[in-house]
Design an enzyme around this catalytic site. Sequence first.
Site, PDB file in Angstrom:
ATOM      1  N   GLU A   1       0.831  -1.206   0.000  1.00  0.00           N
ATOM      2  CA  GLU A   1       0.000   0.000   0.000  1.00  0.00           C
ATOM      3  C   GLU A   1       0.870   1.263   0.000  1.00  0.00           C
ATOM      4  OE1 GLU A   1      -3.544   0.507  -0.019  1.00  0.00           O
ATOM      5  OE2 GLU A   1      -2.741   2.490  -0.424  1.00  0.00           O
TER       6      GLU A   1
ATOM      7  N   ASP B   1       1.182   4.194  -2.822  1.00  0.00           N
ATOM      8  CA  ASP B   1       0.798   5.580  -2.557  1.00  0.00           C
ATOM      9  C   ASP B   1       1.912   6.554  -2.952  1.00  0.00           C
ATOM     10  OD1 ASP B   1      -1.579   4.678  -1.534  1.00  0.00           O
ATOM     11  OD2 ASP B   1      -0.966   4.800   0.570  1.00  0.00           O
TER      12      ASP B   1
ATOM     13  N   SER C   1      -7.267   2.414  -3.758  1.00  0.00           N
ATOM     14  CA  SER C   1      -6.044   2.813  -3.054  1.00  0.00           C
ATOM     15  C   SER C   1      -5.139   3.646  -3.934  1.00  0.00           C
ATOM     16  CB  SER C   1      -5.250   1.567  -2.661  1.00  0.00           C
ATOM     17  OG  SER C   1      -5.750   1.011  -1.504  1.00  0.00           O
TER      18      SER C   1
END
Length: 657
Positions: A303, A307, A574
């Site tokens: 994740e 990002d 995400s």
Amino acid sequence: MILPAFLQFLALAVSVRSAAVPSTHVVHEKRDGLTSHWEKREPVPANALLPMRIGLKQRNLELGHDLLMEISHPDSEKYAKHYTSEEVIELFAPHEDTVNAVRDWLIDFGIEPKRITHSDNKGWLAFDATAEDAENLLKTKYHLYEHAGTGHQNLGCESYHVPAHIQEHIDYITPGIKLLAPTKAKRDTNAKRGTLIQPSPLQPFKKVRPPTKPLPSDLATCDQFITPACIRALYNIPEIPEYPGGQPRTDNSLGIFEEGDFYNGGDLDQFFQTYETRIPVGTRPVSAFIDGAVSDGNGFGGESDLDFELAYPIVYPQNITLYQTDDSYWANNFVFGSSGLFNTFLDALDGSYCTYSAFGETGDDPNLDPKYPDPNGYNGTLQCGVYKPTNVISISYGFQESDLPYYYQQRFLKLGLQGVSVFLASGDNGVSGRPYLPPVGNGCLGDGTIFSPNFPNTCPYLTNVGATKVNKNQTVYDPETAVVDLEGGTWGNPFSSGGGFSNIYPTPDYQRDAVSQYLQNHAPDYPYYYGSQNIGKNGGIYNRLGRGFPDVAANGDNIAVIFDGFAQISGGTSASSPIFASIVNRINEARLNAGKRTVGFINPALYANPHVLNDITVGRNPGCDTYGFLCSQGWDPVTGLGTPNYPKMLNYFLELP
Ligand SMILES: *[C@@H]1O[C@H](CO)[C@@H](O)[C@H](O)[C@H]1NC(C)=O
Ligand SMILES: *[C@@H]1O[C@H](CO)[C@@H](O)[C@H](O)[C@H]1NC(C)=O
Ligand SMILES: *[C@@H]1O[C@H](CO)[C@@H](O)[C@H](O)[C@H]1NC(C)=O
């Protein structure tokens, strides 16, 4: 527990007395009836010490909503006239009469003034009292209650009383009537790894290795994997932001929230070398670590890499601030969907959250949030107000609304008042929750047919970002569609853009027209219900009066990343959230340079001017054995108002005051 005879006698006297409630007192809160999951157990021993907290009636909660709309609506004279954190505390602080009335009642009862703590922001009074004293004070009886499923025990009463003349000053008292939904399984430190669900971001991570070519300038393969160049082309973002004097501002770092997942510096460097060579190797986010967070726990889930690899190419040379939250013990023992999330983060950004009451929740929730100092981890005190919030924050984590008590969920308004924009991934399971989480196996509510909206997405003061994709054999110049990937990622769950309607929050004004247009002209032929009191009524599967989400969308499929040392493909909403957040951070930079303030809570401005976005009209978001909702002209609960058009957004927001 064996009590001294003297105490037992007193306890008996108390229970007799509490049966007769004097006529000066009124019921303040009463439970509607226990859910079948909780069984009443033994009375709480008379001499047990209870941490009593009295939430004082806040002033101006409704006004807070109106003030936020006033500074966020583009037609308002007060657009972007944000409040300082001190002004926000002052706005919500209870009236002095309230504090005095409640304090006098406690002192008259016999609680010495020095035992009573008054929080810094004046939101609550606290004191310790024996169960016996508390029962006498509130004309009640405390019992232990045990949750049938988890064995979790909680303390509560069925109703309690306060003198009629102070009722208007009290929001709620704990311990009181609230027994939380099933909370943490008992923490067993000897449990085998894997017996507790690990915290995982909202993201179906796909371990597919794309070819290492082509490099960024080549847009020919954006239908196979999305590089920074593809994103720039999709949304018309100039590569290098124009900065007066060649330097970005120092007051406009982009904030990214992470919990239990950690970026890998080697991956970032490899990503920069492969896809974005203008970003120097060694570029790293500024650390804003919260409550003992570490830079590399045992959770490299991809994740964080995703990002940062999406955000840096858009915002660089602006900085990114990493809000890494909570100690490793919490991150590793966190129970997905029944531990709390975000309160310790909010505390660290704004100290008044540590003590702030709203909708029956004051400060952190001892049943849901980590407690600091943590004997197993971070041994400092809870961090309150240690970081100034960045102007934009992106969050790609969340659960279902149904996982947490409703009063836990209503806490983001204050950030908007202070001019902060918060973007959230809208979820990756279409109209359902995560398939493997309670309450039922398919991630839907009731008998498994009712749509399950996401937490904290449905909060009306956040901006939700759904996911779009470039279709096979198409280019970045063709319209994107909503992501529907029914084969799913390695987790096996189908991936589609999270969306739907809240069961907690009503439709806010700023989206009322957009939502009613959708419901009138484009809603599928599913049965529905009206309002949070009627979930599932007459076979309905979604709430027509709820806050609709997402608000906007951005690409979230086939994203080229470097993770674990390899080029791979990732995706999910995400990815969409940091893309949209980064674009807004660029727009804030331009506004600040023009002597204006940040855009703050951006939804009212976007709903009033949707032409600055690319409407997505094709796609759907399946779940709960349905096709989900369909994309349509105008807003829809799949991709919201659409994807960003950077030049149009920039011009529009530069024109606003
Ligand atoms: C970015 O962060 C670094 C490290 O804190 C700092 O030295 C630098 O001045 C920051 N740059 C900007 C533009 O804020
Ligand atoms: C508590 O903090 C001190 C100082 O940082 C450290 O030396 C000690 O090991 C910590 N204790 C625990 C239990 O983590
Ligand atoms: C894409 O184009 C290739 C080559 O023309 C073709 O074989 C394939 O079926 C196309 N795929 C889709 C999804 O249209």
